[in-house]
Scaffold this active site. Structure first.
Site, PDB file in Angstrom:
ATOM      1  N   HIS A  43      24.504  26.567  10.721  1.00  0.00           N
ATOM      2  CA  HIS A  43      23.736  27.805  10.605  1.00  0.00           C
ATOM      3  C   HIS A  43      23.767  28.283   9.167  1.00  0.00           C
ATOM      4  CE1 HIS A  43      22.004  31.611  11.817  1.00  0.00           C
ATOM      5  NE2 HIS A  43      22.918  32.234  11.092  1.00  0.00           N
ATOM      6  N   VAL A  60       0.839  -1.204   0.000  1.00  0.00           N
ATOM      7  CA  VAL A  60       0.000   0.000   0.000  1.00  0.00           C
ATOM      8  C   VAL A  60       0.870   1.248   0.000  1.00  0.00           C
ATOM      9  CG1 VAL A  60      -1.659   1.335   1.373  1.00  0.00           C
ATOM     10  CG2 VAL A  60      -1.973  -1.131   1.106  1.00  0.00           C
ATOM     11  N   LYS A  74       2.861  11.581  -1.306  1.00  0.00           N
ATOM     12  CA  LYS A  74       3.936  12.559  -1.143  1.00  0.00           C
ATOM     13  C   LYS A  74       4.284  13.221  -2.470  1.00  0.00           C
ATOM     14  CE  LYS A  74       3.151  11.800   2.255  1.00  0.00           C
ATOM     15  NZ  LYS A  74       2.341  10.833   2.995  1.00  0.00           N
TER      16      LYS A  74
HETATM   17  P1  NAD Z   1      -6.375   8.531  11.481  1.00  0.00           P
HETATM   18  O1  NAD Z   1      -6.570   7.631  12.622  1.00  0.00           O
HETATM   19  O2  NAD Z   1      -5.112   9.272  11.317  1.00  0.00           O
HETATM   20  O3  NAD Z   1      -7.531   9.632  11.449  1.00  0.00           O
HETATM   21  C1  NAD Z   1      -8.876   9.301  11.451  1.00  0.00           C
HETATM   22  C2  NAD Z   1      -9.638  10.494  11.980  1.00  0.00           C
HETATM   23  O4  NAD Z   1     -11.013  10.276  11.735  1.00  0.00           O
HETATM   24  C3  NAD Z   1      -9.480  10.697  13.482  1.00  0.00           C
HETATM   25  O5  NAD Z   1      -9.163  12.036  13.720  1.00  0.00           O
HETATM   26  C4  NAD Z   1     -10.856  10.322  14.026  1.00  0.00           C
HETATM   27  O6  NAD Z   1     -11.191  11.017  15.201  1.00  0.00           O
HETATM   28  C5  NAD Z   1     -11.745  10.678  12.868  1.00  0.00           C
HETATM   29  N1  NAD Z   1     -13.012   9.963  12.806  1.00  0.00           N
HETATM   30  C6  NAD Z   1     -13.280   8.661  13.096  1.00  0.00           C
HETATM   31  N2  NAD Z   1     -14.570   8.380  12.860  1.00  0.00           N
HETATM   32  C7  NAD Z   1     -15.141   9.513  12.389  1.00  0.00           C
HETATM   33  C8  NAD Z   1     -16.454   9.854  11.968  1.00  0.00           C
HETATM   34  N3  NAD Z   1     -17.424   8.968  11.970  1.00  0.00           N
HETATM   35  N4  NAD Z   1     -16.693  11.125  11.545  1.00  0.00           N
HETATM   36  C9  NAD Z   1     -15.682  12.049  11.551  1.00  0.00           C
HETATM   37  N5  NAD Z   1     -14.425  11.773  11.943  1.00  0.00           N
HETATM   38  C10 NAD Z   1     -14.161  10.523  12.351  1.00  0.00           C
HETATM   39  O7  NAD Z   1      -6.711   7.627  10.184  1.00  0.00           O
HETATM   40  P2  NAD Z   1      -6.483   7.891   8.637  1.00  0.00           P
HETATM   41  O8  NAD Z   1      -6.271   9.319   8.349  1.00  0.00           O
HETATM   42  O9  NAD Z   1      -7.591   7.166   7.959  1.00  0.00           O
HETATM   43  O10 NAD Z   1      -5.142   7.128   8.376  1.00  0.00           O
HETATM   44  C11 NAD Z   1      -5.040   5.757   8.733  1.00  0.00           C
HETATM   45  C12 NAD Z   1      -3.676   5.424   9.200  1.00  0.00           C
HETATM   46  O11 NAD Z   1      -2.795   5.384   8.095  1.00  0.00           O
HETATM   47  C13 NAD Z   1      -3.066   6.453  10.149  1.00  0.00           C
HETATM   48  O12 NAD Z   1      -3.437   6.257  11.480  1.00  0.00           O
HETATM   49  C14 NAD Z   1      -1.609   6.221   9.938  1.00  0.00           C
HETATM   50  O13 NAD Z   1      -1.228   5.171  10.770  1.00  0.00           O
HETATM   51  C15 NAD Z   1      -1.521   5.805   8.490  1.00  0.00           C
HETATM   52  N6  NAD Z   1      -1.082   6.940   7.652  1.00  0.00           N
HETATM   53  C16 NAD Z   1       0.112   7.514   7.914  1.00  0.00           C
HETATM   54  C17 NAD Z   1       0.546   8.571   7.149  1.00  0.00           C
HETATM   55  C18 NAD Z   1       1.886   9.174   7.451  1.00  0.00           C
HETATM   56  O14 NAD Z   1       2.691   8.539   8.113  1.00  0.00           O
HETATM   57  N7  NAD Z   1       2.145  10.409   7.007  1.00  0.00           N
HETATM   58  C19 NAD Z   1      -0.242   9.080   6.138  1.00  0.00           C
HETATM   59  C20 NAD Z   1      -1.463   8.487   5.899  1.00  0.00           C
HETATM   60  C21 NAD Z   1      -1.868   7.411   6.665  1.00  0.00           C
END
Ligand code: NAD
Length: 474
Positions: A447, A44, A54
């Site tokens: 720096h 993925v 990115k």
């Molecule tokens: P996330 O857990 O980061 O965010 C999900 C958000 O959705 C949370 O803030 C939660 O409170 C909210 N939420 C849950 N149910 C909801 C609802 N019914 N209505 C509104 N808001 C709701 O999950 P994600 O963004 O789906 O990403 C999944 C995972 O993938 C991440 O936790 C991370 O581990 C990984 N990821 C990492 C990166 C990175 O490293 N830069 C980038 C993308 C994804």
């Protein structure tokens, strides 16, 4: 290097966890089979996650900077977006990297099998190949690295391409006029930012009281402020009660915590409310592997499951679901299989949200310390006092270090600002090496760079930061 040449190993899933495990196993002399449906390793992260997002975020940043450059006396014409070329550039990035992994796999003599694996017992897999053929294979050890998939909310399930998960959003079919992002986490903010930069009116709906719930609030604030300008709306303490396909758009009913609702029509909806582990592997019940209540495969510190032949790593064993954590676990599992004395016991796993500004943290957070009633001392360095940040016209950033007040050891780091993700590793190293405030403060940083903010945060701990004046007490 130890000799593991008598071990045959299968790795199920070729994401950053699986391929890192397979490559190390081959380097240690094992006979390795890596199984995945895609044409090359990558998973993925490379095909529909970290890497394509990115690439698009890089473009988004360029567009945003070209806007900001007006303030510096440089004016560009409004960008013309050739979506087909943008898409093919992004796909080119993906195929370059996954193709490279395919070559690395061949060079290491890893047998790469395109297909899906099912367990026949603890040591035997039935692989259904993408060409339709089937093969039953026996291995000494098996590593499960099957990753995760987007979580689905049943009320938000509609059979229309207007409803997207991260994969759909990354496909970039069009630039919709409006987009509703459900979930203000990593994916919602990263991809929401991309679409907003491309010209879409983006509304983010977050169930909790703040964006990026896992991060300290002072790190999120500068991002929130900038997103308020970039996005059409950020609705906190709000969920989506229902969605309806109206043919020309999706009508969403947004419900606030106080029960009030509002209806809005969007061209597309991105659901990004977290991910679920892919632990429903056919035949797993024929082994002794135990799956916990949240669907995560249970493992010990060597990443070994309750079945002594089977190990599991990455998203399928638990949070945080991050590629670098998976790779590290994969390498640890393989070393354990090779008989090395190892354990997965990091003191810090960095988290980076690649928005603009970026938000990054590692080790203990202030929020966590408060919850655990743990005594800490926090030292913050505002980027308005950083020469480099001012030359970039990005003084809204902040770097903070979290210390044990008695031992003066670095326990945590948090950074918000451009390139925070590039800088966080210094903090991770400090935590892992048990560095004290003085170690960081006495390390000469170049720096003018943003990295100086880490050193100056450590100086703040002693009240002697060069670029911050603190009047003496009394
Ligand atoms: P996330 O857990 O980061 O965010 C999900 C958000 O959705 C949370 O803030 C939660 O409170 C909210 N939420 C849950 N149910 C909801 C609802 N019914 N209505 C509104 N808001 C709701 O999950 P994600 O963004 O789906 O990403 C999944 C995972 O993938 C991440 O936790 C991370 O581990 C990984 N990821 C990492 C990166 C990175 O490293 N830069 C980038 C993308 C994804």
């Amino acid at each position: 290097m130890s000799d593991s040449s008598n071990i045959s190993l299968a790795v199920i899933g070729a994401g950053p966890g699986g391929y890192a495990a397979a490559f190390l196993a081959a380097d240690l002399g094992m006979t390795v089979t890596l199984i995945d449906p895609e044409v090359n390793p990558g998973g993925v992260c490379l095909y529909r996650g970290c890497i394509p997002s990115k690439a698009l975020l890089h473009v988004a940043k360029l567009i945003e900077e070209s806007e900001q450059s007006k303030d510096w006396g440089i004016e560009f014409a409004a960008p013309k977006i050739d979506l087909a070329r943008l898409r093919s550039w992004k796909e080119g990035v993906v195929s370059k990297l996954t193709g490279g992994l395919g070559i690395l796999s061949k060079q290491r003599k890893v047998q790469y099998v395109r297909g899906r694996a099912a367990f026949e017992n603890s040591n035997r897999l039935r692989v259904t190949k993408t060409d339709g053929s089937e093969e039953s294979l026996i291995f000494d050890r098996i590593v499960i690295a099957t990753g995760s998939r987007p979580a689905i909310i049943p009320t938000l399930k509609l059979d229309t391409p207007r409803m997207m998960d991260s994969t759909g959003a990354l496909n970039l079919e069009d630039i919709p006029g409006s987009l509703l992002v459900v979930g203000g986490g990593y994916i919602g903010l990263e991809l929401g930012s991309v679409y907003a930069a491309l010209g879409t009116r983006v509304t983010v709906v977050e169930m909790l009281a703040g964006l990026l719930p896992g991060a300290d609030r002072d790190l999120v604030l500068p991002l929130h402020k900038r997103l308020e300008k970039l996005l059409d709306g950020i609705l906190l303490n709000t969920t989506v009660a229902s969605v309806k396909d109206e043919g020309t758009g999706i009508r969403a009913t947004l419900r606030a915590q106080d029960g009030t609702t509002q209806e809005k029509v969007f061209d597309r909806v991105l659901v990004s409310v977290g991910r679920k582990p892919n632990s429903e592997i056919p035949g797993l019940e024929k082994t002794h592997v135990r799956v916990g209540p949240k669907g995560f495969i249970q493992v010990n510190q060597q990443l070994q499951t309750d079945d002594s032949s089977i190990y599991a790593i990455g998203d399928v064993v638990g949070e945080p679901m991050l590629a670098h954590k998976a790779s590290h676990e994969g390498r640890t599992a393989v070393e354990a299989i090779a008989g090395h004395k190892v354990a997965f016991e990091p003191n810090a796993i960095p988290a980076v949200v690649f928005t603009d500004p970026e938000v990054a943290w590692a080790g203990i957070t202030e929020t966590q310390a408060q919850k655990e009633n743990r005594e800490i001392k926090v030292a913050k360095f505002p980027w308005a006092a950083s020469g480099r940040a001012v030359t970039l016209d990005r003084p809204e950033g902040m770097t903070k270090l979290i210390f044990d007040p008695h031992t003066e050891r670095v326990l945590g780091i948090g950074i918000v600002g451009v390139s925070a993700g590039e800088m966080i590793a210094e903090g991770v190293l400090a935590i892992e090496m048990a560095a004290q405030a003085r170690d960081v403060a006495l390390t000469i940083h170049p720096h003018p760079t943003l990295s100086e903010t880490v050193m100056e945060s450590a100086e703040v701990f002693f009240g002697t930061s060069t670029h911050i004046y603190r009047p003496k007490r009394g």
